[in-house]
Design an enzyme around this catalytic site. Sequence first.
Site, mmCIF file in Angstrom:
data_model
loop_
_atom_site.group_PDB
_atom_site.id
_atom_site.type_symbol
_atom_site.label_atom_id
_atom_site.label_comp_id
_atom_site.label_asym_id
_atom_site.label_seq_id
_atom_site.Cartn_x
_atom_site.Cartn_y
_atom_site.Cartn_z
ATOM 1 C CG ASP A 178 -1.971 -0.944 1.252
ATOM 2 O OD1 ASP A 178 -2.467 -1.221 0.156
ATOM 3 O OD2 ASP A 178 -2.352 -1.425 2.334
ATOM 4 N N GLY B 232 0.064 -0.932 5.978
ATOM 5 C CA GLY B 232 0.418 0.009 7.030
ATOM 6 C C GLY B 232 -0.237 -0.404 8.334
ATOM 7 C CE LYS C 192 1.995 6.668 -6.003
ATOM 8 N NZ LYS C 192 2.619 6.008 -4.866
ATOM 9 N N GLY D 259 2.693 10.571 11.441
ATOM 10 C CA GLY D 259 3.358 10.123 12.666
ATOM 11 C C GLY D 259 4.557 9.236 12.382
HETATM 12 N N1 SAH Z 1 -4.175 -0.548 9.277
HETATM 13 C C1 SAH Z 1 -3.753 0.786 9.606
HETATM 14 C C2 SAH Z 1 -4.850 1.815 9.357
HETATM 15 C C3 SAH Z 1 -5.256 1.942 7.927
HETATM 16 S S1 SAH Z 1 -6.421 3.218 7.662
HETATM 17 C C4 SAH Z 1 -3.256 0.828 11.042
HETATM 18 O O1 SAH Z 1 -3.446 -0.141 11.806
HETATM 19 O O2 SAH Z 1 -2.630 1.815 11.403
HETATM 20 C C5 SAH Z 1 -5.386 4.563 7.197
HETATM 21 C C6 SAH Z 1 -5.360 5.613 8.292
HETATM 22 O O3 SAH Z 1 -4.405 5.250 9.277
HETATM 23 C C7 SAH Z 1 -4.916 6.971 7.849
HETATM 24 O O4 SAH Z 1 -5.968 7.700 7.262
HETATM 25 C C8 SAH Z 1 -4.507 7.591 9.159
HETATM 26 O O5 SAH Z 1 -5.650 7.970 9.904
HETATM 27 C C9 SAH Z 1 -3.876 6.412 9.867
HETATM 28 N N2 SAH Z 1 -2.400 6.373 9.732
HETATM 29 C C10 SAH Z 1 -1.679 5.310 9.352
HETATM 30 N N3 SAH Z 1 -0.359 5.578 9.415
HETATM 31 C C11 SAH Z 1 -0.260 6.843 9.868
HETATM 32 C C12 SAH Z 1 0.846 7.707 10.165
HETATM 33 N N4 SAH Z 1 2.117 7.315 10.001
HETATM 34 N N5 SAH Z 1 0.576 8.954 10.611
HETATM 35 C C13 SAH Z 1 -0.688 9.369 10.787
HETATM 36 N N6 SAH Z 1 -1.759 8.593 10.512
HETATM 37 C C14 SAH Z 1 -1.552 7.355 10.073
#
Ligand code: SAH
Length: 410
Positions: free
Chosen positions: A195, A248, A217, A357
């Site tokens: 992703d 992520g 994308k 973050g």
């Molecule tokens: N599975 C992921 C979440 C996916 S949804 C998890 O457990 O973290 C995607 C959302 O995750 C983004 O819109 C944001 O709200 C958050 N997110 C993921 N990584 C981030 C980061 N490094 N900094 C800020 N928000 C983050």
Amino acid sequence: MTTMLGVSLTGRTVVMVGGGDVTARRLERFLSEGALVRLIAPELSGAVAALVDAQRVEWIPRRARRSDLAGAWLVHTATGDPRVDTDIAAACERRRILCVNASDGAHGSARLAAETHAGDVVVGVVSDAGVDPRRAGRLRDAVAALIRDGSLPLRRQRPTRSGRVDLVGGGPGPSDLITVRGRRLLAEADVVIADRLGPTDVLSELDPDVEVIDVGKRPGHHPVPQDEINALLVAHAQAGRRVVRLKGGDPFVYGRGGEEVAACLAAGVPVEVVPGLTSVVSVPQAAGIPITHRGSAASVHVVNGQADTSESTLAALADDTVTTVVLMGVAGLPRLMAAAAAAGVPADRPVAIIERGHTPDQRTTWTTIAAAVDDATAAGVRNPAVIVIGEVARAGLLLPDREMAGDRRH
Ligand code: SAH
């Protein structure tokens, strides 16, 4: 000269002579490999006795006789008496049974490698001359550390007939916030389906011939639809490839990991999930926010900010002992704040918005329910961001005197 040989002991008889600590260590190893162990010793140390009790080990409680060696594929002697051990080793030699002689400074006709297991490989170190177990152990540890880093070529060069899929949670971004297991699976992968979010750095470290498919994308900036991702996972695995689906955060937190697991299972593709550090916890943490905190926040409500403002979310926002963590919430912030205000949530309830973050561009906007929309607009807040609402989102909760770099306070 020594040749290292990978031997399967499963179902084979191993005779162990001696009941002390060396035997205890090796006994555990032989049993875990499925060997049938016959143990000969007048008495047992506590550790050996425990193993003998717990597992089915045949124990002959006396000194060894030559006839005890009958039927053994391998003998391990560690009696503590070098003369006895040498005698056993010589008896094995005559009977053409390989023998590990654990006496200090001695080697039998066989020696056990210092081993490390990683996925479906075993790496072993033996000394080709004098006995030096400490060196072998340290070398083994150094190789194990490299394997954990993902920096050794673990990838199979010969295809297997059975592909599989591993859903790997990559954590919030930095390559050292992915798990050791995730790193290893990446090093073994033939195909990585990734992703936009998560540890994209680790992708550049993969072998050049690993196929990396970015489903975050594609031309026109549209992400690949979920059913196409599911189909990709299944197709590559069915072609015999090791597939890592890198995500992520954690695969099971707003990652549609459940749907991917279901698709693999429905197609009969073996699938496993490796957890990751979810941004729900780790992104607030990067800004110094503990999502629970004794005296301030007793529970946590996690919500997808794109969804409608549900009753449970409004109840969480209204409860000053609950931390609400909003993912994917930048676009929906005005609606959420308006709903909160309408539901009577105190206007001064703290809100922290943490963008990107755990990256060098991390920025936190500290605000309140009443001011959040204006402050976010003024700051130009963008995705990805985690929004934290509740007492723990008060600036300086843990470190009142410290101004955090890149922070905005309103
Ligand atoms: N599975 C992921 C979440 C996916 S949804 C998890 O457990 O973290 C995607 C959302 O995750 C983004 O819109 C944001 O709200 C958050 N997110 C993921 N990584 C981030 C980061 N490094 N900094 C800020 N928000 C983050």
